[in-house]
Design a protein around this motif. Structure first.
Motif, short mmCIF file in Angstrom:
data_model
loop_
_atom_site.label_atom_id
_atom_site.label_comp_id
_atom_site.label_asym_id
_atom_site.label_seq_id
_atom_site.Cartn_x
_atom_site.Cartn_y
_atom_site.Cartn_z
N SER A 40 0.83 -1.21 0.00
CA SER A 40 0.00 0.00 0.00
C SER A 40 0.87 1.26 0.00
N SER A 87 -1.65 1.41 -6.56
CA SER A 87 -2.85 1.98 -5.95
C SER A 87 -3.88 2.31 -7.02
N ASP A 91 -6.12 7.43 -5.45
CA ASP A 91 -5.44 7.45 -4.15
C ASP A 91 -4.34 8.50 -4.17
N GLN A 92 -4.16 9.14 -3.04
CA GLN A 92 -3.14 10.18 -2.92
C GLN A 92 -2.17 9.85 -1.79
#
Length: 106
Positions: A40, A87, A91-92
């Motif tokens: 992640s 990701s 997503d940031q």
């Protein structure tokens, strides 16, 4: 008696991960650079917090992005390491480390 493992970039990255409690999946050596796969963005961020470096982002298929931390095992003096996180493209990265991203619009 079995031989010792060569001290390549992957071994150095694995030792660095163990010493710093950094999460990882697979770690391999490719052309003298350690390739580290994380699960992640938050795991990639932990590597950045421990080792510094810069982060890039590129498309990785439909609605996905590949984030890569470019760093090394000893703050500029160690083996080169690329830490990857896949990701969703929405997503940031954590805003607190957004300054480490070199190509945020990619």
């Amino acid at each position: 008696m079995p031989g010792t493992r060569p001290l390549n970039a992957a071994v150095k990255a694995e030792v660095t991960a163990d010493l710093n409690g950094l999460p990882h999946g697979r770690i391999t050596d490719r052309d003298g650079e350690a390739q580290v796969f994380t699960a992640s963005l938050s795991e990639l961020e932990l590597w950045w917090l421990a080792l510094g470096g810069h982060i890039t982002r590129q498309p990785a298929g439909t609605k996905a992005a590949l984030w890569t931390l470019h760093t090394n095992t000893d703050h500029g003096q160690g083996a080169h390491v690329a830490v990857y996180a896949l990701s969703l493209d929405t997503d940031q990265i954590d805003p607190a480390i957004a300054h480490a991203v070199q190509n945020p619009a990619a």
